[in-house]
Design a protein around this motif. Structure first.
Motif, mmCIF file in Angstrom:
data_model
loop_
_atom_site.group_PDB
_atom_site.id
_atom_site.type_symbol
_atom_site.label_atom_id
_atom_site.label_comp_id
_atom_site.label_asym_id
_atom_site.label_seq_id
_atom_site.Cartn_x
_atom_site.Cartn_y
_atom_site.Cartn_z
ATOM 1 N N GLU A 189 -22.676 22.710 13.920
ATOM 2 C CA GLU A 189 -23.207 22.892 14.988
ATOM 3 C C GLU A 189 -23.109 24.042 15.979
ATOM 4 O O GLU A 189 -24.373 24.413 16.546
ATOM 5 C CB GLU A 189 -22.858 21.249 15.872
ATOM 6 C CG GLU A 189 -23.792 20.989 17.014
ATOM 7 C CD GLU A 189 -23.135 19.764 17.532
ATOM 8 O OE1 GLU A 189 -22.861 19.956 18.873
ATOM 9 O OE2 GLU A 189 -22.926 18.635 16.929
ATOM 10 N N ILE A 190 -22.216 24.610 16.187
ATOM 11 C CA ILE A 190 -21.809 25.844 16.559
ATOM 12 C C ILE A 190 -22.646 26.783 15.989
ATOM 13 O O ILE A 190 -23.259 27.945 16.787
ATOM 14 C CB ILE A 190 -20.223 26.281 16.948
ATOM 15 C CG1 ILE A 190 -19.697 25.097 17.804
ATOM 16 C CG2 ILE A 190 -20.197 27.477 17.422
ATOM 17 C CD1 ILE A 190 -18.100 25.397 17.877
ATOM 18 N N MET A 191 -22.633 26.831 14.544
ATOM 19 C CA MET A 191 -23.117 28.112 14.042
ATOM 20 C C MET A 191 -24.596 27.907 14.190
ATOM 21 O O MET A 191 -25.468 29.025 14.119
ATOM 22 C CB MET A 191 -22.844 27.958 12.408
ATOM 23 C CG MET A 191 -21.574 28.346 12.019
ATOM 24 S SD MET A 191 -21.074 28.261 10.563
ATOM 25 C CE MET A 191 -21.486 29.891 10.061
ATOM 26 N N ILE A 194 -29.819 29.960 16.633
ATOM 27 C CA ILE A 194 -30.827 29.578 17.079
ATOM 28 C C ILE A 194 -31.070 30.622 18.437
ATOM 29 O O ILE A 194 -32.119 31.109 18.609
ATOM 30 C CB ILE A 194 -30.994 28.010 17.847
ATOM 31 C CG1 ILE A 194 -31.202 27.244 16.661
ATOM 32 C CG2 ILE A 194 -32.027 27.942 18.860
ATOM 33 C CD1 ILE A 194 -31.024 25.746 16.920
ATOM 34 N N GLY A 195 -30.061 30.811 19.066
ATOM 35 C CA GLY A 195 -29.999 31.762 20.053
ATOM 36 C C GLY A 195 -30.281 33.315 19.692
ATOM 37 O O GLY A 195 -30.928 34.113 20.513
ATOM 38 N N ALA A 196 -29.990 33.454 18.466
ATOM 39 C CA ALA A 196 -30.239 34.807 17.883
ATOM 40 C C ALA A 196 -31.360 34.936 17.229
ATOM 41 O O ALA A 196 -31.956 36.082 16.755
ATOM 42 C CB ALA A 196 -29.268 35.228 17.105
ATOM 43 N N GLU A 256 -13.466 31.098 19.442
ATOM 44 C CA GLU A 256 -13.175 31.690 18.053
ATOM 45 C C GLU A 256 -14.497 31.364 16.954
ATOM 46 O O GLU A 256 -14.980 32.498 16.260
ATOM 47 C CB GLU A 256 -11.990 31.410 17.375
ATOM 48 C CG GLU A 256 -10.880 31.721 18.212
ATOM 49 C CD GLU A 256 -9.378 31.148 17.709
ATOM 50 O OE1 GLU A 256 -8.741 31.915 17.271
ATOM 51 O OE2 GLU A 256 -9.300 29.814 17.787
ATOM 52 N N VAL A 257 -14.967 30.219 16.913
ATOM 53 C CA VAL A 257 -15.795 29.826 15.837
ATOM 54 C C VAL A 257 -17.315 30.679 16.276
ATOM 55 O O VAL A 257 -17.916 31.186 15.203
ATOM 56 C CB VAL A 257 -15.935 28.473 15.779
ATOM 57 C CG1 VAL A 257 -17.209 28.118 15.010
ATOM 58 C CG2 VAL A 257 -14.911 27.880 15.178
ATOM 59 N N ARG A 258 -17.595 30.759 17.361
ATOM 60 C CA ARG A 258 -18.736 31.375 17.991
ATOM 61 C C ARG A 258 -18.580 32.671 17.891
ATOM 62 O O ARG A 258 -19.532 33.266 17.162
ATOM 63 C CB ARG A 258 -19.054 31.049 19.390
ATOM 64 C CG ARG A 258 -20.208 31.266 20.079
ATOM 65 C CD ARG A 258 -20.387 30.718 21.427
ATOM 66 N NE ARG A 258 -19.974 29.308 21.499
ATOM 67 C CZ ARG A 258 -20.895 28.557 21.317
ATOM 68 N NH1 ARG A 258 -22.031 28.564 20.986
ATOM 69 N NH2 ARG A 258 -20.586 27.344 21.542
#
Ligand code: FES
Length: 72
Positions: free
Chosen positions: A48-50, A55-57, A13-15
């Protein structure tokens, strides 16, 4: 995996919220998921998830010196 036991929020959900986030704050994530911070122990994990999502985007600049496929 549950990352916020007070609000029963999963990393999934957070992701999902982080992928469309217009602000990088935990308050934004809680708000989008219809809750608010209680004990706050999950805040570092949510950040951390954010960070992982951002970074992935990350947009990689195009290298103009790379020959185009048609030129090869
Ligand atoms: S674990 Fe998220 S507010 Fe307590």
């Amino acid at each position: 995996m549950i990352v916020c036991s007070c609000n029963v929020l999963s990393d999934y959900e957070v992701r999902a919220v982080a992928c469309t986030a217009t602000r990088r704050t935990t308050t934004y994530v809680y708000g989008r998921l219809g809750c608010r911070a209680r004990c706050g122990r999950c805040a570092p994990t949510i950040r951390e998830i954010m960070d992982e999502v951002l970074i992935g985007a990350k947009v990689v600049p195009v290298d103009d010196t790379t020959p185009a496929a048609a030129d090869e």
